[in-house]
Design an enzyme around this catalytic site. Structure first.
Site: not given
Lengths: 342, 342, 342, 342
Positions: C149-150
């Site tokens: 997600c990052n």
């Protein structure tokens, strides 16, 4: 004179709160911090917010030399506490923050906690730690049993009404809103930020919460007859604070007058002007309890709202207040911190 | 000896925080609370969490007899502060918490704040209030200009690196995360709970935040050449706390050593062991600042993270620390409160 | 036509998010929900917010008949995922949400994750799931590896700048602010509400976060030379959301133009007008990513800020977007939910 | 067929929530967004989370051509709403979300709201918008008066108990816990994040909250005699959600049976198994209402807990549900979004 203090269960929230309060007490020195599961660690590792203090490392309970200790706070889990305390020196002053010595009747203990009490002899010595109502006994006690945080809040709202015979004993409803630290530093799914923030729910609905054992004991004793309240706690997305909204049948003005009079000289119990309501924001991080009384539009009904910080007035602050009494100190010493708002 | 204290701007958060800290100071008496917009109200109405204290009612600034005051805290809004202070007695000790006297150069003031300074003569007297670096000047000052809360945090992370010539002055990035009380008790849409909770955003991106005026002044003076850092603040869903993540080019070990040495004797600045990082949780409600240093996987890069409570070490705690110095008190008096965690 | 869907790891947050999104998709039917540790329970027990849906009970992976499944989402923990997937039918369409198939180079996998990869043959089939940049490959893929997600957030901010040769590849800093669901539904002390709310801290400081493996792989491929960014994530007291503040050396206008052009036709990537900055509040619960570009006061520096919801665009929304492509559906089907604000 | 929709009061939270829901409805087109104070702005400026939608700019109410509108949602403040609606075309279908047309008796309106009603003729047309209990009337109504969000929650818990004569009508206590968006997007000090987060308080204690007007009207009508409940709302640090804890005298099993039967076919009302309690987390962002029933340890007492999202089922979701009925659409269209958890 500096009192030598031991804290058992120093790796939990009430343990940390005791250290926070003692840090500015001035008359206490922490000589031992017990925490079996984290023995060997420094307090700065377990609670980095306390790193500026010069504290002993965590040790197991067995490693502590209680001969050098003037007073011991037990902030251990329920059931563990009785096992530990029964093996401590019998002349050691103890303030217990667990539920283990709150209920005078062993059968009541067994009914609420599900196991036989392992230290019934010691239980007989214990004084119930609701300071304002057991002050003299506490001053002379060896073992003080700290109250449940919810139980303290509800009793502050209700005791003068019951002893003053101002309310219908069969129609008492306590709707409590509790912050999450009341559940301790335990790894449970419902205590995760992702599960708890931005929402609320009731729990232990229907009269199953263990603090009812304390309400029953205390209110029935006060009334001279069995009293059973209704009590529903709710978990709120906040760390500290209990707000008790108490619904009673009775005259609102008489109720306000009774509370105001009862707490007139109390350093930590503030009764608000009639019609005002307290907020947990306003007591956060402090030992104060704010209480408000309002009449309902339905004649003969009143709402009493009490707010305190569960970690302070509801547990560790109460414990320190009691310790001050047991040690001959000024009762308020170390406890006059103003609430931390915002 | 008890010092007589006035607080102007007592209805704001930094005003309330001053009262909270002074409550357990022991050597100060609050004799006047100024708040023009709420004059006539009691402090208990404006800040019910302070209701247990015996405080004077709020008054207008004009109503205060400054002849009886030993030291005045000005917690007024920017621009208002200079207008008020220029009309106060010229021998009154003042700790100003606004931005009005931070910048020594009036043209820098005008550039950052958009208006000509209305009290340039008084500005010449002002000492910049970053206690650890201006201690001697503060001790002898009549007027101390409290620093910006972000400016304090960034300087704690960076000053020893700049004065020690340890980093590339052209490659300094401060990414700050700020709690909402930094914006004061102002009615703005983006400060509402509904708008702020459960999310975050950057603001004043690109070098427009006014605290850059302080960074420029202080870092350029330290370096003996112009220094312009990059600085991006972010608003976080929390009430208190600033976390500054500072990216520099330099040797991580040397940086850690320099910070450790610089702050070795400082009562409120704690440098963590190399590789550990601080958290704003761990300083909440206290005057402590925690600082951590880590090396990056890219050689010659370091990350310095500093955490403090904007209302305490970032403003009102700093102000009290400076006032203690100005009054000949122990610098830490009233400021040793342990952080309030959780 | 209705596609038969299985979800493995249905008792975690990304599993629940998949069910939430599929609930209004219209073209998918969930035929199996796998969750070994909670097998036998209904989804309503595990996630009561999904109780209105007609869903199969949780089962073990072994109990699922994959012959009836058109596409399987694997929302299992890292390492478990490769063990499970290697035993699934080799012609089953799979969207994996774990880290197991993101890194094409097994030695990079081992370096970042600490263990040898157990399914290297399958890894060769995997397509990296950053939809906008691998759309054609995904459409024809059997196995798509969802991105971190990052990693997704950072790449949306940076890929067009790298491929456009607009920035200095040696001076890229990503300062990320992440909500807590990025850590999953795991019982860790630092994820408790009491530990996390009202404060923030950095973690994995200095280049140790595993998503750096993805940045390295993707950016180096794009640039045709090794690129190592600096990346520091921070944990924020919010459930959903990632804000990436990216500091680069380059021309702000050219950067804004490049991002605007690159994402002009993208349904989920919104480039804000120059100088505006996004907020995670504005994308909560949705598949959108908002991106803003600002110039710094230092010439030749720009700040790119990207915001998305880690559970949606950062994982389960991305997974559904990829599944739509793999199944020949409209890419946006089920994903046009507007953000849930406030 | 696509219905042309206007929304008045589009710059408030219920306005934004209507747009959010309509975004995935599929059968509605928003042709006008009215917001006098922000006329001229785009919706993306006022609510950036809606920037991906193709929406008309905000205009004043006067600028809207209602001849092209099939149905108008009025999300205006109380009192403003009646002024505006009385000037709208008399054949325009309207769903009003304000309090202005909820009370059938003008004197009750005046008593609760403090002013004479300015559109009593129109009030006669209004149908009370509690969908499940006024479905047929709503289907044929021109003007539907959306209920109060607290009033809806309490009625879902209580109506079947009153109509079924299962409880003592003189002993009904509703203790409500409300999220902050119930107060709208208004700039009030107590709605600031700094004042609200991490604490709770009761408000409008003692029977003064205006939603009591609705309870009185509806419950008295149902019972055929005056019914006055006790009702205390509390403000909680969360954005969305209402939890109503309702204390009644009655048989818990009969109560659970009555609720289960009453809501058996309702698409949005979910009665939990006996003894389970709902949580606002589990309905966030959705149109669902979860209801639980538990018996108390005191015989003959029951606790009913109802949870819904005040912005969805409590206002805008209800409004859309009613609009669907008025327009001949499937009642659930656009409303089957699963709750957004975590």
């Amino acid at each position: 004179m500096t009192h030598k203090i031991a804290i058992l269960g120093a790796s939990g929230y009430t343990g940390a709160e005791l250290v926070r309060l003692i840090a500015t007490h001035g008359g206490m020195e922490i000589v031992a911090l017990g925490a079996n599961s984290k023995a060997g660690q420094s307090m700065a590792e377990v609670f980095p917010h306390l790193r500026h203090l010069d504290l002993p490392d965590l040790v197991t309970v067995d490693e502590i030399d209680f001969a050098t200790v003037d007073l011991c706070f037990c902030a251990l889990p329920h059931k563990t506490s009785q096992e530990v305390i029964k093996n401590l020196p019998r002349d050691l002053k103890i303030v217990d923050l667990s539920a283990d010595f709150r209920l005078r009747d062993p059968s009541a203990y067994q009914a609420w906690y599900g196991n036989a009490h392992a230290a019934t002899e010691i239980q007989k010595e214990a004084v119930y730690g609701l300071t304002e109502f057991y002050r003299d006994e506490i001053r002379n006690a060896r073992l003080v049993a700290g109250t449940g945080c919810n139980a303290a809040t509800g009793q502050y709202a209700l005791r003068p009404l019951i002893s003053g015979e101002l309310i219908d004993l069969d129609e008492i409803i306590l709707d409590l809103k509790c912050g999450v630290t009341g559940a301790g530093r335990s790894l449970k799914e419902n205590l995760l930020h992702a599960e708890l923030s931005e929402g609320t729910n009731a729990y232990a609905v229907g009269g199953t919460h263990r603090h009812l054992g304390e309400f029953d004991q205390e209110f029935s004793t006060l009334a001279g007859r069995p009293v059973e309240v209704q009590f529903t706690p709710h978990l709120l997305p906040m760390n500290r604070g209990i707000l008790a909204t108490v619904y009673v049948h009775g005259d609102p003005d008489a109720i306000h007058a009774a509370l105001s009079e009862a707490y007139l000289s109390e350093p930590f119990l503030e009764v608000l002007p009639f019609g005002e309501t307290p907020s947990t924001h306003q007591v956060r991080g402090s030992n104060f309890c704010h209480i408000g009384v309002t009449g309902d539009r339905k004649p003969g009904r009143a709402i009493v709202v009490a707010a305190l910080d569960n970690l302070t007035k509801g547990s560790s602050g109460q414990a320190l207040q009691n310790a001050n009494l047991m040690l001959g100190e000024d009762e308020t010493r170390g406890l006059m911190l103003a609430p931390c708002f915002p």
